[in-house]
Design a protein around this motif. Structure first.
Motif, PDB file in Angstrom:
ATOM      1  N   GLU A  56       0.758  -0.847  -0.230  1.00 51.83           N
ATOM      2  CA  GLU A  56      -0.039  -0.133   0.077  1.00 51.83           C
ATOM      3  C   GLU A  56       0.595   1.409   0.404  1.00 51.83           C
ATOM      4  O   GLU A  56       0.132   2.756   0.148  1.00 51.83           O
ATOM      5  CB  GLU A  56      -0.816   0.262   1.560  1.00 51.83           C
ATOM      6  CG  GLU A  56      -2.458  -0.958   0.804  1.00 51.83           C
ATOM      7  CD  GLU A  56      -2.857  -1.171   2.621  1.00 51.83           C
ATOM      8  OE1 GLU A  56      -2.965  -0.270   2.921  1.00 51.83           O
ATOM      9  OE2 GLU A  56      -4.134  -2.161   2.125  1.00 51.83           O
ATOM     10  N   ASN A  57       2.087   0.961   0.106  1.00 53.35           N
ATOM     11  CA  ASN A  57       3.194   2.103   0.425  1.00 53.35           C
ATOM     12  C   ASN A  57       4.192   2.003  -0.708  1.00 53.35           C
ATOM     13  O   ASN A  57       5.291   1.203   0.065  1.00 53.35           O
ATOM     14  CB  ASN A  57       3.657   2.550   1.435  1.00 53.35           C
ATOM     15  CG  ASN A  57       4.008   4.166   1.735  1.00 53.35           C
ATOM     16  OD1 ASN A  57       3.765   4.725   0.561  1.00 53.35           O
ATOM     17  ND2 ASN A  57       4.013   4.054   2.954  1.00 53.35           N
ATOM     18  N   ASP A 353      -6.850  12.643  -9.023  1.00 51.68           N
ATOM     19  CA  ASP A 353      -6.250  12.800  -7.983  1.00 51.68           C
ATOM     20  C   ASP A 353      -5.159  13.753  -7.241  1.00 51.68           C
ATOM     21  O   ASP A 353      -3.967  13.002  -7.520  1.00 51.68           O
ATOM     22  CB  ASP A 353      -6.189  10.680  -7.527  1.00 51.68           C
ATOM     23  CG  ASP A 353      -5.534  10.616  -6.574  1.00 51.68           C
ATOM     24  OD1 ASP A 353      -6.038  11.045  -5.038  1.00 51.68           O
ATOM     25  OD2 ASP A 353      -5.057   9.221  -6.763  1.00 51.68           O
ATOM     26  N   PHE A 355      -2.599  14.782  -4.655  1.00 54.49           N
ATOM     27  CA  PHE A 355      -1.848  14.241  -3.357  1.00 54.49           C
ATOM     28  C   PHE A 355      -0.278  14.549  -3.711  1.00 54.49           C
ATOM     29  O   PHE A 355       0.256  15.339  -3.522  1.00 54.49           O
ATOM     30  CB  PHE A 355      -1.592  12.480  -3.934  1.00 54.49           C
ATOM     31  CG  PHE A 355      -0.458  11.859  -4.851  1.00 54.49           C
ATOM     32  CD1 PHE A 355      -1.354  11.556  -5.917  1.00 54.49           C
ATOM     33  CD2 PHE A 355       0.832  12.207  -4.582  1.00 54.49           C
ATOM     34  CE1 PHE A 355       0.019  11.404  -6.938  1.00 54.49           C
ATOM     35  CE2 PHE A 355       1.567  11.089  -5.604  1.00 54.49           C
ATOM     36  CZ  PHE A 355       0.809  11.267  -6.777  1.00 54.49           C
ATOM     37  N   HIS A 457       1.597   5.129  -6.891  1.00 52.19           N
ATOM     38  CA  HIS A 457       0.442   6.071  -5.664  1.00 52.19           C
ATOM     39  C   HIS A 457      -0.713   5.250  -5.749  1.00 52.19           C
ATOM     40  O   HIS A 457      -1.227   4.935  -5.406  1.00 52.19           O
ATOM     41  CB  HIS A 457       0.715   7.461  -6.259  1.00 52.19           C
ATOM     42  CG  HIS A 457      -0.707   8.337  -4.926  1.00 52.19           C
ATOM     43  ND1 HIS A 457      -0.728   8.829  -3.801  1.00 52.19           N
ATOM     44  CD2 HIS A 457      -1.483   8.507  -5.714  1.00 52.19           C
ATOM     45  CE1 HIS A 457      -2.487   8.791  -4.026  1.00 52.19           C
ATOM     46  NE2 HIS A 457      -3.110   9.221  -4.932  1.00 52.19           N
ATOM     47  N   GLN A 458      -0.834   5.270  -7.410  1.00 51.13           N
ATOM     48  CA  GLN A 458      -1.691   4.849  -8.098  1.00 51.13           C
ATOM     49  C   GLN A 458      -2.155   3.450  -7.620  1.00 51.13           C
ATOM     50  O   GLN A 458      -3.521   2.925  -7.185  1.00 51.13           O
ATOM     51  CB  GLN A 458      -2.220   4.956  -9.619  1.00 51.13           C
ATOM     52  CG  GLN A 458      -3.384   4.472 -10.739  1.00 51.13           C
ATOM     53  CD  GLN A 458      -5.001   4.646  -9.664  1.00 51.13           C
ATOM     54  OE1 GLN A 458      -4.172   6.328  -8.930  1.00 51.13           O
ATOM     55  NE2 GLN A 458      -5.871   4.161 -10.214  1.00 51.13           N
ATOM     56  N   GLY A 460      -0.464   1.595  -5.249  1.00 47.47           N
ATOM     57  CA  GLY A 460      -1.371   1.569  -3.752  1.00 47.47           C
ATOM     58  C   GLY A 460      -2.472   1.322  -3.698  1.00 47.47           C
ATOM     59  O   GLY A 460      -3.376   0.462  -2.835  1.00 47.47           O
ATOM     60  N   ARG A 461      -3.438   2.428  -4.042  1.00 49.58           N
ATOM     61  CA  ARG A 461      -4.679   2.646  -3.870  1.00 49.58           C
ATOM     62  C   ARG A 461      -5.576   1.724  -5.057  1.00 49.58           C
ATOM     63  O   ARG A 461      -6.632   0.890  -3.989  1.00 49.58           O
ATOM     64  CB  ARG A 461      -5.106   3.962  -5.156  1.00 49.58           C
ATOM     65  CG  ARG A 461      -4.747   4.948  -4.391  1.00 49.58           C
ATOM     66  CD  ARG A 461      -5.269   6.345  -5.228  1.00 49.58           C
ATOM     67  NE  ARG A 461      -6.866   6.955  -5.453  1.00 49.58           N
ATOM     68  CZ  ARG A 461      -7.639   7.635  -6.206  1.00 49.58           C
ATOM     69  NH1 ARG A 461      -6.743   7.727  -7.316  1.00 49.58           N
ATOM     70  NH2 ARG A 461      -9.109   7.751  -5.787  1.00 49.58           N
ATOM     71  N   MET A 462      -5.291   0.756  -5.540  1.00 46.19           N
ATOM     72  CA  MET A 462      -5.406  -0.046  -6.321  1.00 46.19           C
ATOM     73  C   MET A 462      -5.666  -1.510  -5.512  1.00 46.19           C
ATOM     74  O   MET A 462      -6.566  -2.180  -5.568  1.00 46.19           O
ATOM     75  CB  MET A 462      -4.997  -0.190  -7.957  1.00 46.19           C
ATOM     76  CG  MET A 462      -5.088   1.011  -9.261  1.00 46.19           C
ATOM     77  SD  MET A 462      -4.825   0.495 -10.310  1.00 46.19           S
ATOM     78  CE  MET A 462      -5.280  -1.201 -11.376  1.00 46.19           C
ATOM     79  N   LYS A 464      -5.117  -1.680  -2.149  1.00 48.32           N
ATOM     80  CA  LYS A 464      -5.896  -1.180  -1.109  1.00 48.32           C
ATOM     81  C   LYS A 464      -7.827  -1.292  -1.596  1.00 48.32           C
ATOM     82  O   LYS A 464      -8.275  -2.526  -0.492  1.00 48.32           O
ATOM     83  CB  LYS A 464      -6.473   0.218  -0.523  1.00 48.32           C
ATOM     84  CG  LYS A 464      -5.571   0.730   0.850  1.00 48.32           C
ATOM     85  CD  LYS A 464      -5.081   2.223   0.978  1.00 48.32           C
ATOM     86  CE  LYS A 464      -4.171   2.586   1.388  1.00 48.32           C
ATOM     87  NZ  LYS A 464      -3.829   3.520   1.800  1.00 48.32           N
ATOM     88  N   GLN A 465      -7.667  -1.486  -2.580  1.00 48.35           N
ATOM     89  CA  GLN A 465      -9.704  -1.837  -2.615  1.00 48.35           C
ATOM     90  C   GLN A 465      -9.369  -2.987  -3.462  1.00 48.35           C
ATOM     91  O   GLN A 465     -11.042  -2.977  -3.249  1.00 48.35           O
ATOM     92  CB  GLN A 465      -9.285  -0.368  -3.823  1.00 48.35           C
ATOM     93  CG  GLN A 465     -10.063   0.820  -3.413  1.00 48.35           C
ATOM     94  CD  GLN A 465      -9.620   2.200  -4.849  1.00 48.35           C
ATOM     95  OE1 GLN A 465      -9.797   1.593  -6.340  1.00 48.35           O
ATOM     96  NE2 GLN A 465     -10.057   3.215  -4.534  1.00 48.35           N
ATOM     97  N   GLN A 467      -8.433  -3.849  -6.562  1.00 48.12           N
ATOM     98  CA  GLN A 467      -8.924  -4.059  -7.337  1.00 48.12           C
ATOM     99  C   GLN A 467      -8.495  -5.264  -8.658  1.00 48.12           C
ATOM    100  O   GLN A 467      -6.915  -4.967  -8.369  1.00 48.12           O
ATOM    101  CB  GLN A 467      -7.987  -2.809  -8.607  1.00 48.12           C
ATOM    102  CG  GLN A 467      -9.064  -2.177  -9.721  1.00 48.12           C
ATOM    103  CD  GLN A 467     -10.531  -2.540  -9.640  1.00 48.12           C
ATOM    104  OE1 GLN A 467     -11.287  -1.883  -9.074  1.00 48.12           O
ATOM    105  NE2 GLN A 467     -11.009  -2.986 -11.184  1.00 48.12           N
TER     106      GLN A 467
END
Ligand code: ZN
Length: 596
Positions: A56-57, A353, A355, A457-458, A460-462, A464-465, A467
């Motif tokens: 995630e990071n 997005d 950040f 960053h992106q 990590g977002r995916m 987390k979800q 995806q």
């Protein structure tokens, strides 16, 4: 988190944080300097890694992303079952059988143990990180640096092991290497995230692989702490936990831990297939429209922004505090997607997005063309470009001043490709939408010093979800080729799904790029160009992907006349060549999205 007071209560608090980490996150630099060190003899280095969800990071390439020896980050994020044994390829076994006895010989010890794990070398190839050695279980661990390693002569496999390096934050040069997020060199990057912090004698460890999102604070906390940084790339991951191995060498023979399951790399192939295209006609002005998008991206045509300013997008480095990347993305959002595309694609999602990265505002533009399938069956196919530009090497060499190139080829050709894709798809959408979503990502910070910060960053977002996707088509430089060459290249990742994307691109190229020659590069080939692109960030966490580009490899990119120089202008591009490549990718993505 506030700085903890020193005292008995604080000791227990710190011990608590040390053992499990705050919410599975690594210690902050403030927590680290007041924490109680542990003798490195009694622990594995892997146990110092407190990060429960490193995906995630995602660390920058220079700090080395994690190598997963079982479920990938994507599988972990989407709840796949754990594996029973760590899986490592035969290639690594063969390398280890050479590396470890050679070091044993140099150490002049007949029996020796190493703490080791798979990591990546500078080329993105998997190799062994060899951090410490001891004679046997009752001996103390000692750090191992590269001084004992003799570069083999004339070896056909140039991959070498990675050793530990020591940096002292009190020395200005070392401080810079650890904490300066905008270093003097064009391709330097701080490696704080790869540091394990120890006492001066290296015998007691405080923790390692801390979060590097605030280097300024970390630098202040650690500069005069008296601690040393051992640069050790982070341990591998197995079933989500940090993992290292103790490998024994006895008189030249390697005794591998029995838990390892050795696997062989799958050889994948593409075939020539009969293909009937989805797109049989292109707009007559495809090429001039494409060129115009490139020229806006490269600052050759100034742009009226939504806020009423006229900007030529020439300040496009993610490390420049006053860069124009966010304004460029705002312009794409408003003037292109909202004004030209949205009315033709009902449900089009356009998200800017925002950040922060090292106190500089950054953004990615995430555009989603909806498919008809419900969420649980919908696997988007994703285009990725990078909108930031490299610092011009030629100008920097003359003036020491950091300004960005126009970046017509790198990477205006890719941004323009996505803009053309949205226009072509918008026309077709009115007749019929695709089955799967098609997403268009305009990503910041691929170039130094960002090192794929926007993609990290992106992704990590995916994750987390959780995806799931069909895969990624990353584009990086589509417009140059040597005069005598007609090649462009397709760089699939190692997964079966990646090769499915490559096959779709190959099929489409027969129709839309028939006058050019597609070359499929094997994963990790130095002739190809996947390592150190945004595509690699998706690959390393387990997503299927292809990086598609002009015929330029990692091994010969330097010395190209206009690569990362002010001369990267649209006048030097072969627009018909790039346009045919773009049409090929538009076709392939539509095919993968089930747009029949
Ligand atoms: Zn690029």
């Amino acid at each position: 988190m506030k700085c903890l007071p020193i005292g008995l209560t604080a000791y227990w608090l710190v011990a608590f944080f040390f053992s499990i980490g705050a919410e599975g996150k690594p210690l902050t630099s403030q927590e680290l300097v007041v924490s109680k060190p542990q003798s490195i003899t009694s622990i594995t280095l892997a146990s110092l890694d407190q990060n429960e969800k490193p995906w995630e990071n995602i660390p920058a390439f220079e700090e080395r992303p994690y190598v997963y020896l079982g479920p990938s980050a994507l599988e972990l994020a989407t709840g796949s079952a754990p594996k029973t044994r760590p899986e490592i390829t035969d290639r690594l076994k063969e390398m280890g059988d050479r590396f470890f006895p050679q070091i044993q010989q140099q150490l002049k010890i007949s029996e020796v143990e190493f703490e080791t794990w798979p990591t990546l070398d500078d080329w993105g190839l998997v190799t062994w990180n060899i951090s410490r050695y001891r004679k046997n279980e009752s001996d103390e661990w000692k750090w191992l640096d590269a001084s004992l390693w003799n570069k083999p002569d004339g070896d056909s496999d140039p991959t070498e092991p990675v050793f530990t390096k020591v940096l002292d934050p009190r020395l200005p040069e070392d401080f810079d290497k650890l904490f300066n997020n905008i270093p003097a060199g064009l391709y330097d990057r701080p490696i704080f995230g790869a540091a394990v912090w120890t006492t001066k004698d290296g015998k007691q460890a405080y923790g390692g692989w801390l979060d590097s999102s605030d280097l300024a604070t970390a630098g202040t906390d650690l500069k005069n702490s008296g601690l040393l940084a051992h640069i050790v790339f982070p341990p591998a991951r197995f079933n989500g936990k940090p993992k290292s191995f103790v490998v024994q060498v006895t008189s030249g023979a390697v005794i591998w831990p029995g838990e390892i399951s050795w696997t062989s790399e799958v050889k994948r192939r593409l075939s020539s297939q009969k293909y009937s295209p989805i797109f049989t006609k292109w707009p007559h002005d495809f090429e001039p429209r494409y060129l115009e998008h490139v020229q806006r991206a490269s600052g050759e045509i100034p742009v009226h922004t939504p806020s009423g300013k006229v900007i030529d997008f020439r300040k496009m480095g993610s490390g420049q505090p006053d860069h124009h990347i966010v304004e460029y993305l705002e312009y794409l959002k408003t003037e292109h997607y909202e004004k030209k595309i949205k009315s033709k694609i009902p449900g089009l999602s356009i998200e800017l997005d925002h950040f922060m990265w090292q106190k500089i505002p950054e953004a990615n533009l995430i555009v989603k063309i909806p498919g008809t399938l419900p969420r649980d069956k919908n696997r988007p196919i994703i285009f990725v470009d990078h909108v930031d530009k490299a610092i011009a090497e030629d100008h920097y060499a003359k003036t020491n001043e950091k300004i960005t190139t126009g970046g017509a080829d790198d990477n205006g050709t890719a941004t323009a490709a996505e803009l053309m894709a949205s226009e072509i798809y918008a026309e077709r959408y009115l007749e019929k939408p695709p089955a799967h979503d098609i997403w268009l990502f305009h990503i910041t910070g691929e170039e130094y010093p960002g090192s794929s910060l926007g993609a990290r960053h992106q992704v990590g977002r995916m994750l987390k979800q959780g995806q799931m996707i069909t895969g990624v088509i990353d584009m990086d430089m589509l417009g140059h080729h040597p005069e005598h060459s007609k090649r462009f290249q397709i760089n699939p990742g190692p997964t079966a799904g990646s090769w499915k994307i490559a096959q779709a691109i190959l099929n489409a190229s027969q129709i839309h790029a028939a006058r050019w020659t597609p070359i499929v590069r094997l994963p990790y080939s130095r002739k190809g160009y996947d390592t150190q692109t945004d595509g690699e960030v998706f690959r390393l966490v387990g997503y299927d992907h292809v990086t598609s580009n002009e015929d330029k490899g990692l091994n010969h990119r330097r010395g190209d006349k206009n690569y990362h120089e002010l001369g990267d202008e649209s006048s030097l591009l072969d627009i018909p060549y790039a346009s045919d490549h773009v049409k090929t990718l538009i076709e392939a993505a539509a095919e993968l999205a089930g747009w029949r």
